[in-house]
Design an enzyme around this catalytic site. Structure first.
Site, mmCIF file in Angstrom:
data_model
loop_
_atom_site.group_PDB
_atom_site.id
_atom_site.type_symbol
_atom_site.label_atom_id
_atom_site.label_comp_id
_atom_site.label_asym_id
_atom_site.label_seq_id
_atom_site.Cartn_x
_atom_site.Cartn_y
_atom_site.Cartn_z
ATOM 1 N N ALA A 61 -4.990 15.204 7.182
ATOM 2 C CA ALA A 61 -4.222 14.951 6.115
ATOM 3 C C ALA A 61 -3.625 13.227 5.982
ATOM 4 O O ALA A 61 -3.584 12.614 4.869
ATOM 5 C CB ALA A 61 -2.747 15.626 6.152
ATOM 6 N N ASP A 68 -5.065 10.830 7.489
ATOM 7 C CA ASP A 68 -6.221 10.136 7.059
ATOM 8 C C ASP A 68 -6.607 9.831 5.619
ATOM 9 O O ASP A 68 -6.758 8.915 5.195
ATOM 10 C CB ASP A 68 -7.286 10.426 7.800
ATOM 11 C CG ASP A 68 -7.024 10.532 9.265
ATOM 12 O OD1 ASP A 68 -6.574 9.540 9.837
ATOM 13 O OD2 ASP A 68 -7.844 11.251 10.193
#
Ligand code: RIB
Length: 306
Positions: free
Chosen positions: A250, A252
């Site tokens: 999430a 990233d």
């Protein structure tokens, strides 16, 4: 359009899905097992590429099968992998991930080849860094490599984004070379040395980092959205309401969303709104790179804010 270079890790994620996480000493029967390309660096590179960005990856894999699979996955997403080096007699980075029915995860990273990355690898790729406009980093490669990259990137006048994950204390030499720092709450706590109990603590911790030289800061707060902070202003942004199945990557995906937003010349407010949609979509699917959305899905997304 501008281009970006991501300096960071590539991992093969070994993902066990289970109804409930085992407690210490407990064995549970899981639901499924998958091997999914991951690693914070590679995930961020793929996120940017799927959103339409021109992206190069600088990283290191081992000479086992995982290394080739990870590079192939990046190539498939049109990430330039010419600067991903293969280290001999070395295993590729792996991440052992457990995900439960509530979308909670726990991750153990075995860095392998990621920790064989050297300052020379960066010097060998200096032309690629020079040809890019932005440089994106995380902390799954040796800290001296992160530091050296930041020094070189700033010498070359590049805009630098650091996602300080996994969390570790960073000295001022590093912090002061970061244009945009994107920690989550835990990482902010470790970086600032301030225990976070409420929103005031988040602000205090954020301000401490800005005083020590970070130009702009975005603290990701999961369902609470995020906080944007500079020396002059701060603003909270809400998250979208979605049915989360797995929060792996999430952060990233959010970093990828911000990066592409800035590459496209969006104001920071707009880039954050765009990245929040990217993050919301990523948690609705399982896995790391398998969950990262394409541009079309993000532009069509009409979520409700929490
Ligand atoms: O941020 C998620 C990533 O963290 C996973 O893909 C795993 O490889 C670890 O690096």
């Amino acid at each position: 359009m501008s281009s970006v270079v991501v300096v960071g890790s590539l991992n093969m994620d070994l993902v066990a899905s289970t109804k409930m996480m085992p407690r210490a000493g407990e064995t549970v029967i899981g639901a499924s097992f998958q091997q999914i390309p991951g690693g914070k660096g590679a995930n961020q590179a793929v996120a940017i590429a799927r959103l339409g960005g021109n992206v190069r990856m600088i990283g290191t894999v081992g000479d086992d099968g995982f290394g080739d699979t990870l590079v192939e996955a990046l190539n498939k997403d049109k990430v330039d992998t010419a600067s991903v080096r293969k280290e001999n007699d070395c295993s590729t980075g792996v991440a052992v991930i457990t995900v439960d029915e509530q979308a909670n995860n726990s991750i153990i990273v075995i860095p392998g080849a990621n920790y064989r990355m050297t300052i020379e690898d960066i010097d060998n790729c200096i032309d690629q860094i020079n040809e890019s406009d932005l440089v994106v980093l995380q902390l799954e490669v040796p800290i001296e490599v992160v530091k050296h990259t930041l020094v070189k990137a700033k010498e070359l006048g590049k805009y630098t984004i650091l996602n300080p994950a996994p969390a570790q204390y960073l000295d001022n030499d590093i912090i002061s070379k970061v244009d945009l720092l994107i920690p989550n709450e835990t990482e902010l706590e470790i970086l600032s040395g301030i225990t976070i109990k409420d929103q005031n603590d988040i602000l205090e911790a954020g301000r401490k980092l800005v005083v020590s030289g970070v130009k702009e800061l975005i603290v990701t707060l999961g369902e609470q959205g995020c906080l944007y902070l500079t020396e002059k202003e701060y603003k909270y942004f809400k998250a979208y309401k979605v049915n989360a199945v797995d929060t792996t990557a999430a952060g990233d995906s959010f970093v990828g969303g911000i990066t592409i937003g800035l590459m496209n010349g969006l104001e920071m407010d707009q880039a954050i709104e765009f990245a929040s949609k990217v993050g919301a979509l990523a948690v609705t699917k399982q896995g790391a790179q398998s969950s990262l959305p394409y541009l079309e899905a993000v532009t069509q997304f009409e979520g409700e804010l929490l």
